[in-house]
Design an enzyme around this catalytic site. Structure first.
Site, PDB file in Angstrom:
ATOM      1  N   GLY A  58    -117.370 -64.065  23.365  1.00 37.62           N
ATOM      2  CA  GLY A  58    -118.376 -63.901  22.330  1.00 37.62           C
ATOM      3  C   GLY A  58    -119.008 -62.518  22.431  1.00 37.62           C
ATOM      4  CD  GLN A  63    -123.172 -58.983  23.943  1.00 43.08           C
ATOM      5  OE1 GLN A  63    -122.715 -59.794  23.154  1.00 43.08           O
ATOM      6  NE2 GLN A  63    -122.809 -58.918  25.206  1.00 43.08           N
ATOM      7  CB  CYS A 102    -123.390 -61.635  29.568  1.00 49.05           C
ATOM      8  SG  CYS A 102    -123.940 -60.706  28.126  1.00 49.05           S
ATOM      9  CG  LEU A 103    -118.024 -59.026  27.252  1.00 44.44           C
ATOM     10  CD1 LEU A 103    -117.485 -58.805  25.835  1.00 44.44           C
ATOM     11  CD2 LEU A 103    -116.965 -58.668  28.283  1.00 44.44           C
ATOM     12  CG  HIS A 144    -124.171 -66.186  26.036  1.00 46.84           C
ATOM     13  ND1 HIS A 144    -124.216 -66.123  27.415  1.00 46.84           N
ATOM     14  CD2 HIS A 144    -124.035 -64.900  25.615  1.00 46.84           C
ATOM     15  CE1 HIS A 144    -124.121 -64.860  27.795  1.00 46.84           C
ATOM     16  NE2 HIS A 144    -124.008 -64.100  26.728  1.00 46.84           N
ATOM     17  CD  GLU A 145    -122.120 -63.964  22.324  1.00 48.38           C
ATOM     18  OE1 GLU A 145    -122.683 -62.902  22.006  1.00 48.38           O
ATOM     19  OE2 GLU A 145    -121.581 -64.134  23.432  1.00 48.38           O
ATOM     20  CG  HIS A 148    -126.507 -61.423  23.298  1.00 39.61           C
ATOM     21  ND1 HIS A 148    -126.979 -60.566  24.260  1.00 39.61           N
ATOM     22  CD2 HIS A 148    -125.412 -62.021  23.829  1.00 39.61           C
ATOM     23  CE1 HIS A 148    -126.192 -60.640  25.333  1.00 39.61           C
ATOM     24  NE2 HIS A 148    -125.239 -61.519  25.107  1.00 39.61           N
TER      25      HIS A 148
HETATM   26 NI    NI Z   1    -123.694 -62.066  26.411  1.00 37.24          NI
END
Ligand code: NI
Length: 174
Positions: A58, A63, A102-103, A144-145, A148
């Site tokens: 995701g 991000q 998480c990226l 999660h997304e 963000h």
């Molecule tokens: Ni993330």
């Protein structure tokens, strides 16, 4: 064409030392998208490309420094999904604990408790509204997304002690 090339170079912001752009932008609330047009469709495609490059499941606009309410999700055995201006309509009282990463916080994997299922409304990249019921990994990644877009990271859902331990580790590493 120029724009596409620019979009293809999306860079994933990460948490890091003081002065790191990611520290600021990842904590900001994203703004609604007022018009779902070709540019937004390009951004959705570029987000998916960037997601695949990062081998994630995701990725949300903030991000990559795009402070608008859009995220993409592609979990195993499912199709790629684009969520624009999403609103979470319902979440289950039942929760589950599962390891998350998480990226934007590379190398950190911890158990996070989240609702087991959800119902979400959003628009896709063609401007079509939809309602989706999700559970399992899909529900987890969506929540999660969604966080963000609110400037919230998964480490914010941990106890303060755990979060500070992770932040200390990140600072040491950078
Ligand atoms: Ni993330």
């Amino acid at each position: 064409m120029e724009r596409v090339q620019k979009i293809e170079k999306m860079k994933i912001l990460t948490l890091g030392n003081e002065g790191n752009e990611g520290n600021v932008l990842l904590r900001q609330k994203a703004k609604p998208i007022t018009k779902i047009n070709a540019e937004i469709a390009e951004i959705a495609a570029a987000l998916l490309d960037t997601l695949y490059c990062g081998k994630g499941v995701g990725l949300a606009g903030p991000q990559v420094g795009f402070m608008k309410r859009i995220f993409v999700v592609h979990v195993d055995k499912d199709m790629p999904r684009v969520f624009i201006n999403p609103s979470v309509l319902e979440t289950s009282e039942e929760t589950v604990k599962y390891e998350e990463g998480c990226l934007s916080i590379p190398g950190v994997w911890v158990d996070v408790i989240r609702p087991k299922t959800l119902r979400i409304k959003a628009w896709n990249e063609k401007g079509k509204p939809f309602i989706l019921d999700a559970d399992g990994i899909l529900a987890r990644v969506i929540l999660h997304e969604y966080d963000h877009l609110e400037g919230m990271l998964f480490i914010d859902r941990l106890s303060e002690v755990k979060r500070n331990r992770i932040l200390a580790k990140i600072k040491k590493r950078v």
